[in-house]
Write a protein that holds these residues in place. Structure first.
Motif, PDB file in Angstrom:
ATOM      1  N   ALA A  37       1.687  -1.353  -7.109  1.00  0.00           N
ATOM      2  CA  ALA A  37       0.623  -2.122  -6.276  1.00  0.00           C
ATOM      3  C   ALA A  37       1.437  -3.329  -5.725  1.00  0.00           C
ATOM      4  O   ALA A  37       1.022  -4.074  -4.598  1.00  0.00           O
ATOM      5  CB  ALA A  37      -0.796  -2.607  -6.824  1.00  0.00           C
ATOM      6  N   ILE A  38       2.051  -4.189  -6.643  1.00  0.00           N
ATOM      7  CA  ILE A  38       2.532  -5.390  -6.244  1.00  0.00           C
ATOM      8  C   ILE A  38       3.665  -5.297  -5.066  1.00  0.00           C
ATOM      9  O   ILE A  38       3.921  -6.170  -4.178  1.00  0.00           O
ATOM     10  CB  ILE A  38       3.178  -6.055  -7.591  1.00  0.00           C
ATOM     11  CG1 ILE A  38       2.311  -6.352  -8.546  1.00  0.00           C
ATOM     12  CG2 ILE A  38       4.313  -7.245  -7.313  1.00  0.00           C
ATOM     13  CD1 ILE A  38       2.890  -6.949  -9.881  1.00  0.00           C
ATOM     14  N   ILE A  39       4.394  -4.183  -5.507  1.00  0.00           N
ATOM     15  CA  ILE A  39       5.222  -3.787  -4.218  1.00  0.00           C
ATOM     16  C   ILE A  39       4.594  -3.664  -2.976  1.00  0.00           C
ATOM     17  O   ILE A  39       5.195  -4.287  -1.815  1.00  0.00           O
ATOM     18  CB  ILE A  39       6.275  -2.719  -4.522  1.00  0.00           C
ATOM     19  CG1 ILE A  39       7.203  -2.661  -6.012  1.00  0.00           C
ATOM     20  CG2 ILE A  39       7.175  -2.199  -3.451  1.00  0.00           C
ATOM     21  CD1 ILE A  39       7.745  -1.698  -6.441  1.00  0.00           C
ATOM     22  N   LEU A  40       3.666  -2.821  -2.654  1.00  0.00           N
ATOM     23  CA  LEU A  40       2.917  -2.799  -1.747  1.00  0.00           C
ATOM     24  C   LEU A  40       2.544  -3.912  -0.935  1.00  0.00           C
ATOM     25  O   LEU A  40       2.442  -4.081   0.279  1.00  0.00           O
ATOM     26  CB  LEU A  40       1.867  -1.572  -1.982  1.00  0.00           C
ATOM     27  CG  LEU A  40       2.186  -0.092  -2.095  1.00  0.00           C
ATOM     28  CD1 LEU A  40       0.995   0.652  -2.493  1.00  0.00           C
ATOM     29  CD2 LEU A  40       2.921   0.343  -0.687  1.00  0.00           C
ATOM     30  N   ALA A  41       1.932  -4.805  -1.794  1.00  0.00           N
ATOM     31  CA  ALA A  41       1.162  -5.935  -1.444  1.00  0.00           C
ATOM     32  C   ALA A  41       2.445  -6.691  -0.762  1.00  0.00           C
ATOM     33  O   ALA A  41       2.009  -7.573   0.238  1.00  0.00           O
ATOM     34  CB  ALA A  41       0.594  -6.751  -2.712  1.00  0.00           C
ATOM     35  N   GLY A 100      -2.487   2.338  -6.949  1.00  0.00           N
ATOM     36  CA  GLY A 100      -1.821   1.565  -6.221  1.00  0.00           C
ATOM     37  C   GLY A 100      -2.253   1.058  -4.847  1.00  0.00           C
ATOM     38  O   GLY A 100      -2.000  -0.247  -4.577  1.00  0.00           O
ATOM     39  N   ALA A 101      -2.724   2.058  -4.241  1.00  0.00           N
ATOM     40  CA  ALA A 101      -3.208   1.640  -2.773  1.00  0.00           C
ATOM     41  C   ALA A 101      -4.261   0.708  -3.054  1.00  0.00           C
ATOM     42  O   ALA A 101      -4.251  -0.160  -2.211  1.00  0.00           O
ATOM     43  CB  ALA A 101      -3.514   3.038  -2.141  1.00  0.00           C
ATOM     44  N   TYR A 102      -5.382   1.057  -3.816  1.00  0.00           N
ATOM     45  CA  TYR A 102      -6.241   0.258  -3.805  1.00  0.00           C
ATOM     46  C   TYR A 102      -6.062  -1.296  -4.427  1.00  0.00           C
ATOM     47  O   TYR A 102      -6.594  -2.263  -4.089  1.00  0.00           O
ATOM     48  CB  TYR A 102      -7.399   0.762  -4.875  1.00  0.00           C
ATOM     49  CG  TYR A 102      -8.186   1.776  -4.283  1.00  0.00           C
ATOM     50  CD1 TYR A 102      -9.475   1.653  -3.722  1.00  0.00           C
ATOM     51  CD2 TYR A 102      -7.796   3.120  -4.327  1.00  0.00           C
ATOM     52  CE1 TYR A 102     -10.206   2.472  -2.964  1.00  0.00           C
ATOM     53  CE2 TYR A 102      -8.724   4.058  -3.656  1.00  0.00           C
ATOM     54  CZ  TYR A 102      -9.697   4.126  -2.837  1.00  0.00           C
ATOM     55  OH  TYR A 102     -10.358   4.824  -2.337  1.00  0.00           O
ATOM     56  N   ILE A 103      -5.143  -1.361  -5.644  1.00  0.00           N
ATOM     57  CA  ILE A 103      -4.809  -2.580  -5.984  1.00  0.00           C
ATOM     58  C   ILE A 103      -3.971  -3.498  -5.378  1.00  0.00           C
ATOM     59  O   ILE A 103      -3.994  -4.737  -5.349  1.00  0.00           O
ATOM     60  CB  ILE A 103      -4.342  -2.409  -7.499  1.00  0.00           C
ATOM     61  CG1 ILE A 103      -5.204  -1.589  -8.502  1.00  0.00           C
ATOM     62  CG2 ILE A 103      -3.718  -3.532  -8.070  1.00  0.00           C
ATOM     63  CD1 ILE A 103      -4.751  -1.229  -9.882  1.00  0.00           C
ATOM     64  N   SER A 104      -3.334  -2.822  -4.431  1.00  0.00           N
ATOM     65  CA  SER A 104      -2.285  -3.682  -3.379  1.00  0.00           C
ATOM     66  C   SER A 104      -3.197  -4.528  -2.469  1.00  0.00           C
ATOM     67  O   SER A 104      -2.969  -5.560  -2.104  1.00  0.00           O
ATOM     68  CB  SER A 104      -1.688  -2.710  -2.615  1.00  0.00           C
ATOM     69  OG  SER A 104      -2.274  -1.618  -1.708  1.00  0.00           O
ATOM     70  N   GLU A 105      -4.385  -3.990  -2.301  1.00  0.00           N
ATOM     71  CA  GLU A 105      -5.264  -4.551  -1.288  1.00  0.00           C
ATOM     72  C   GLU A 105      -5.897  -6.059  -2.236  1.00  0.00           C
ATOM     73  O   GLU A 105      -5.861  -6.989  -1.433  1.00  0.00           O
ATOM     74  CB  GLU A 105      -6.513  -3.819  -0.738  1.00  0.00           C
ATOM     75  CG  GLU A 105      -6.101  -2.867   0.341  1.00  0.00           C
ATOM     76  CD  GLU A 105      -5.807  -3.812   1.627  1.00  0.00           C
ATOM     77  OE1 GLU A 105      -6.433  -4.397   2.088  1.00  0.00           O
ATOM     78  OE2 GLU A 105      -4.506  -3.844   2.184  1.00  0.00           O
ATOM     79  N   VAL A 106      -6.129  -5.628  -3.433  1.00  0.00           N
ATOM     80  CA  VAL A 106      -6.724  -7.017  -4.169  1.00  0.00           C
ATOM     81  C   VAL A 106      -5.701  -7.973  -4.330  1.00  0.00           C
ATOM     82  O   VAL A 106      -5.888  -9.095  -4.232  1.00  0.00           O
ATOM     83  CB  VAL A 106      -7.076  -6.227  -5.538  1.00  0.00           C
ATOM     84  CG1 VAL A 106      -7.471  -7.330  -6.405  1.00  0.00           C
ATOM     85  CG2 VAL A 106      -8.308  -5.317  -5.328  1.00  0.00           C
TER      86      VAL A 106
END
Length: 218
Positions: A37-41, A100-106
């Motif tokens: 998620a950090i990488i996606l963010a 990862g998809a959900y947490i990246s938005e957060v």
């Protein structure tokens, strides 16, 4: 038929034994999902446009399709190309990619909520981008989004029960097996529900404790 927990009393330890599988699945998925998620963010806030598009497209796919579909596709679909997959790792892969998809938005929202002056000051002082994100921006963002992160972790814990569809011996799967053996499904499923409830309450209290400590450290 009356409710009779005595009929399944000998099987309750067996159901509780699935807690080890559930905890391993949730903890590994949460750790890997958080890193992903950090990488996606970071992709989503990157000045490189293709990375923005790639991360947004990825998020739309995993937020726009059912988690159980993703799990079944990994466990039953991928073996057509790469061979058999262990149910545990299929579950970890599905939950990691989905969370990862959900947490990246957060995380993205948390990063964007940090005062722009922090970035401008860092750039003016010549702080490298990677160091700025690691030492200045991300710590502040995480402090702000902790409640949302705990909610996602709690959701992941509850949703882990769907691995019963791929026969992973977690709490829910074992409760279902006990129901099949005794022809009494209400009692074992209720026991499983109580186990999940206790887990969620523990996570909720832990989240509130950490949140209080962070507020006190301000």
């Amino acid at each position: 038929m009356n409710i009779d927990f005595g009929a399944i009393s000998g099987s309750i330890p067996y159901i509780i034994g699935g807690l080890e599988v559930t905890l391993k699945l949730v903890s590994m998925s949460a750790l890997l999902g958080f890193i992903w998620a950090i990488i996606l963010a970071l992709f989503k806030i990157s000045p490189i446009r293709p990375l923005n598009w790639l991360a947004d497209f990825y998020t739309s796919i995993f937020r726009g399709t059912p988690l159980v579909l993703q799990l079944l596709l990994i466990y039953y679909g991928l073996p057509q190309f790469i061979g058999p997959i262990d149910p545990y790792w299929a579950g970890v892969a599905a939950f990691t990619l989905n969370s990862g998809a959900y947490i990246s938005e957060v995380i993205r929202a948390g990063i964007m909520a940090v005062d722009k002056g922090q970035r401008e000051a860092s750039m003016a002082l010549g702080v490298p981008y990677n160091q700025m994100m690691k030492d200045i921006i991300l710590p502040q963002a995480f402090k702000n989004i902790l409640p949302a992160l705990m909610n996602e972790f709690i959701t992941l814990t509850k949703e882990s029960a769907i691995v019963t569809v791929i026969a992973l011996q977690d709490v829910m799967r074992r409760a279902y097996q006990v129901g099949g053996d005794t022809y009494r499904f209400f009692e074992p499923i209720l026991v499983a529900g109580l186990i999940y409830y206790i887990l969620v309450m523990i996570l909720t209290l832990a989240g509130k404790f950490v949140e209080r400590r962070l507020r006190q450290s301000d």
